[in-house]
Design a protein around this motif. Structure first.
Motif, PDB file in Angstrom:
ATOM      1  N   GLY A 173      59.007  61.222  55.350  1.00  0.00           N
ATOM      2  CA  GLY A 173      57.582  61.151  53.732  1.00  0.00           C
ATOM      3  C   GLY A 173      56.272  60.547  54.343  1.00  0.00           C
ATOM      4  O   GLY A 173      56.180  59.777  53.845  1.00  0.00           O
ATOM      5  N   GLU A 174      56.081  60.775  55.307  1.00  0.00           N
ATOM      6  CA  GLU A 174      54.559  60.708  56.344  1.00  0.00           C
ATOM      7  C   GLU A 174      53.655  61.153  55.245  1.00  0.00           C
ATOM      8  O   GLU A 174      52.462  60.954  55.244  1.00  0.00           O
ATOM      9  CB  GLU A 174      54.131  60.660  57.303  1.00  0.00           C
ATOM     10  CG  GLU A 174      55.274  59.153  58.284  1.00  0.00           C
ATOM     11  CD  GLU A 174      55.338  60.181  59.079  1.00  0.00           C
ATOM     12  OE1 GLU A 174      53.995  59.311  60.359  1.00  0.00           O
ATOM     13  OE2 GLU A 174      56.775  59.533  60.220  1.00  0.00           O
ATOM     14  N   VAL A 175      54.017  62.950  55.409  1.00  0.00           N
ATOM     15  CA  VAL A 175      53.415  64.180  54.446  1.00  0.00           C
ATOM     16  C   VAL A 175      53.348  64.460  52.982  1.00  0.00           C
ATOM     17  O   VAL A 175      55.339  64.175  52.674  1.00  0.00           O
ATOM     18  CB  VAL A 175      52.893  65.203  55.395  1.00  0.00           C
ATOM     19  CG1 VAL A 175      51.773  64.520  56.332  1.00  0.00           C
ATOM     20  CG2 VAL A 175      53.531  65.726  55.819  1.00  0.00           C
ATOM     21  N   SER A 176      53.183  65.016  52.216  1.00  0.00           N
ATOM     22  CA  SER A 176      53.634  65.235  50.968  1.00  0.00           C
ATOM     23  C   SER A 176      52.854  67.226  50.867  1.00  0.00           C
ATOM     24  O   SER A 176      51.462  67.670  51.366  1.00  0.00           O
ATOM     25  CB  SER A 176      52.983  65.150  50.000  1.00  0.00           C
ATOM     26  OG  SER A 176      54.202  63.808  49.687  1.00  0.00           O
ATOM     27  N   ILE A 177      53.897  68.272  50.192  1.00  0.00           N
ATOM     28  CA  ILE A 177      53.075  69.227  49.797  1.00  0.00           C
ATOM     29  C   ILE A 177      52.344  69.328  48.518  1.00  0.00           C
ATOM     30  O   ILE A 177      53.490  69.078  47.728  1.00  0.00           O
ATOM     31  CB  ILE A 177      54.149  70.195  50.064  1.00  0.00           C
ATOM     32  CG1 ILE A 177      54.767  70.543  51.731  1.00  0.00           C
ATOM     33  CG2 ILE A 177      53.754  71.703  49.563  1.00  0.00           C
ATOM     34  CD1 ILE A 177      56.191  71.637  51.411  1.00  0.00           C
TER      35      ILE A 177
END
Length: 79
Positions: free
Chosen positions: A48-52
Motif C-alpha cells: 500500500g505504499e504506492v498506487s496506480i
C-alpha cells in the motif's frame, strides 16, 4: 482515478510496471535487473505504499506514492 492493482490481469500489471521502472528518473541507485525492480514495485503495491493512477485528461497511467494518489483522487472528485 486510483486503479486497484488486483483488478489488472497479471500480464497487464507486469507490462505497466516494466514500463514504469524503465522510465528515466526512476533509477533507484541500485544496480538491479528489471525483474528485480518489477518485483520491488509489486511489493510496494501490495504493502500500500504506492498506487496506480489513471489521469483521464492525459489518458496516462502512473505509479505514485499512495498519499499523493489519495490527494490526487480527492482533487479530481471535487472538480
Amino acid at each position: 482515478m486510483i486503479i486497484p492493482y488486483q483488478e489488472l490481469n497479471a500480464e497487464t500489471l507486469n507490462n505497466l510496471i516494466a514500463d514504469f521502472v524503465s522510465r528515466e528518473g526512476t533509477d533507484n541507485g541500485f544496480d538491479q535487473d528489471q525483474e528485480s525492480r518489477i518485483q520491488q514495485v509489486i511489493g510496494l503495491l501490495k504493502s500500500g505504499e504506492v498506487s496506480i493512477v489513471f489521469d483521464p485528461q492525459t489518458e496516462s497511467v502512473n505509479i505514485i506514492p499512495a498519499k499523493e494518489a489519495q490527494h490526487y483522487e480527492s482533487m479530481i472528485n471535487h472538480s
